[in-house]
Write a protein that holds these residues in place. Structure first.
Motif, short mmCIF file in Angstrom:
data_model
loop_
_atom_site.label_atom_id
_atom_site.label_comp_id
_atom_site.label_asym_id
_atom_site.label_seq_id
_atom_site.Cartn_x
_atom_site.Cartn_y
_atom_site.Cartn_z
N VAL A 1 46.22 78.50 71.22
CA VAL A 1 45.87 79.91 71.04
C VAL A 1 46.96 80.77 71.66
CG1 VAL A 1 44.12 81.71 71.46
CG2 VAL A 1 43.42 79.30 71.30
N VAL B 1 45.73 78.31 76.00
CA VAL B 1 46.07 79.66 75.57
C VAL B 1 47.38 80.04 76.26
CG1 VAL B 1 45.36 82.08 75.49
CG2 VAL B 1 43.63 80.26 75.42
N TRP C 1 45.30 83.25 66.85
CA TRP C 1 45.97 84.37 67.51
C TRP C 1 44.94 85.41 67.92
CZ3 TRP C 1 50.87 85.88 64.17
CH2 TRP C 1 51.80 84.82 64.22
N ALA D 1 47.60 84.34 73.35
CA ALA D 1 46.84 85.41 73.98
C ALA D 1 47.18 86.77 73.41
CB ALA D 1 47.09 85.40 75.48
N HIS E 1 38.12 88.94 73.21
CA HIS E 1 38.69 87.65 73.56
C HIS E 1 39.90 87.73 74.48
CE1 HIS E 1 36.37 86.85 69.86
NE2 HIS E 1 36.15 85.68 70.41
N HIS E 2 40.15 88.89 75.07
CA HIS E 2 41.22 88.99 76.08
C HIS E 2 40.95 90.18 76.99
CE1 HIS E 2 45.81 88.59 76.98
NE2 HIS E 2 45.14 88.99 78.06
N LEU F 1 41.27 86.17 80.59
CA LEU F 1 42.49 85.35 80.47
C LEU F 1 43.44 85.59 81.63
CD1 LEU F 1 43.19 85.37 76.62
CD2 LEU F 1 42.21 83.56 78.05
N LYS G 1 45.11 78.77 80.69
CA LYS G 1 46.08 79.82 80.35
C LYS G 1 47.43 79.50 80.96
CE LYS G 1 47.44 84.17 79.22
NZ LYS G 1 46.82 85.36 79.85
N VAL H 1 39.03 77.50 78.96
CA VAL H 1 40.38 77.33 78.41
C VAL H 1 41.35 77.29 79.57
CG1 VAL H 1 39.80 78.59 76.28
CG2 VAL H 1 40.83 79.82 78.20
N GLN I 1 47.29 77.14 65.12
CA GLN I 1 47.00 78.10 66.18
C GLN I 1 45.98 79.16 65.77
OE1 GLN I 1 50.80 79.81 67.41
NE2 GLN I 1 51.04 78.27 69.01
#
Length: 323
Positions: A186, A167, A210, A188, A38-39, A61, A136, A134, A208
């Motif tokens: 979220v 995010v 994480w 990051a 997810h990153h 991201l 960022k 999303v 949130q």
């Protein structure tokens, strides 16, 4: 764990785990849903290595929104993205060698009206127009000015209006609290600048998600991140596996050191598998499964290293032995 005990397997890894064998060659192992990082930053890694290393989906991201939009939606790994970082004029990551101008947008006007140069709505609409899942934003006081006040509120309001979660890269004293006050959805990175109070962690749990990225740190920052994530997870917080791939020289695929750090922080067993297989932001990679060859883990302490053997295979190639 004997192969005749699928219930025990699922108690250890969660209900999605299944004993299986490959239809070609008959290799035995365990099937899980597709794993997701997810990153990541795709412009800094060789994404062709991801599936061999067990990753079927990623959330980028921070990248060039036009370049990301040109990628095939049916490719592998499955890619969702934020597009460019939205930041204050001169704010992080402006000027960084790894962050070309194409991946940074300075918000210099809190305008909610589309088309205003430097406006909040203009920046959000650009990312949304290129297919962002999303938005960022950068809240990093350690590296320059940050979005705040009307500017931050406008970006978040525009994202909300377009149905896009926000995010944030949070770094610097009191920035986690600022993200909560602003309504960021979220983080990051697990907060690492400071050790958070129990009250602040409880507030974060309520609103949130994480993303872990625990192993990009060392020293006090690493200690803070693990302690904060342990408190967040213990209180029921939603945690996603993420590595910040592209940050430093590391392998591409499932990173055992990141999985192990999550395990140390109390995200274990089925919760650990859940952090790796959550599809809320990326969606479900179609037609593929995770395959981990060999016997399944026999205890919680074995799971992290075992996950390092994951690879991505066509789902139709797996014959499930226990269903």
């Amino acid at each position: 764990m004997p192969r005749s005990d699928p219930q025990g397997l699922r108690e250890l890894l969660g209900p999605s785990a299944s004993l299986c064998r490959r239809s070609i060659g008959g290799e035995q192992g365990v099937a899980l849903p597709p794993l997701i990082d997810h990153h990541v930053h795709l412009h800094l890694i060789d994404e062709r290595e991801l599936t061999a290393g067990g990753i079927a989906g990623v959330l980028d991201l921070g990248g060039d929104p036009a370049a990301l939009a040109r990628r095939s939606p049916d490719g592998m790994p499955r890619i969702a993205y934020a597009g460019a970082f939205l930041t204050a004029d001169g704010g992080y990551p402006s000027g960084r060698g790894w962050a070309p101008d194409a991946i940074v947008r300075a918000v210099t006007d809190p305008s909610l009206h589309p088309g205003v140069a430097g406006g909040a709505a203009t920046a959000v609409d650009e990312q949304a127009g290129f297919g962002a899942s999303v938005i960022k934003i950068s809240l990093n006081t350690a590296a320059g000015p940050v979005l705040e006040g009307a500017f931050l509120a406008a970006v978040i309001a525009c994202a909300r209006e377009r149905g896009l979660p926000v995010v944030a890269h949070v770094e610097g004293d009191a920035m986690t609290e600022a993200s909560l006050e602003a309504g960021v959805d979220v983080l990051a990175h697990t907060p690492f600048t400071e050790r958070l109070s129990a009250a602040l962690v409880q507030r974060a749990v309520a609103t949130q998600t994480w993303i872990s990225t625990l192993t990009i740190h060392d020293g006090v920052s690493a200690q803070n991140a693990e302690a904060n994530l342990a408190a967040f997870a213990s209180a029921g917080g939603r945690v996603l596996y993420g590595t910040d791939l592209g940050n430093g020289e590391r392998g591409v695929g499932v990173l055992v050191d990141e999985v192990s750090a999550l395990d140390r922080a109390g995200v274990r067993g089925a919760a650990l598998v859940g952090a790796l297989t959550d599809t809320s932001f990326v969606g479900t990679p179609s037609g593929v499964s995770t395959f981990i060859p060999g016997p399944p883990p026999a205890s919680l302490g074995e799971i992290a290293a075992w996950l390092g053997g994951a690879t991505v295979v066509p789902s139709e190639e797996l014959v499930h032995d226990d269903i």
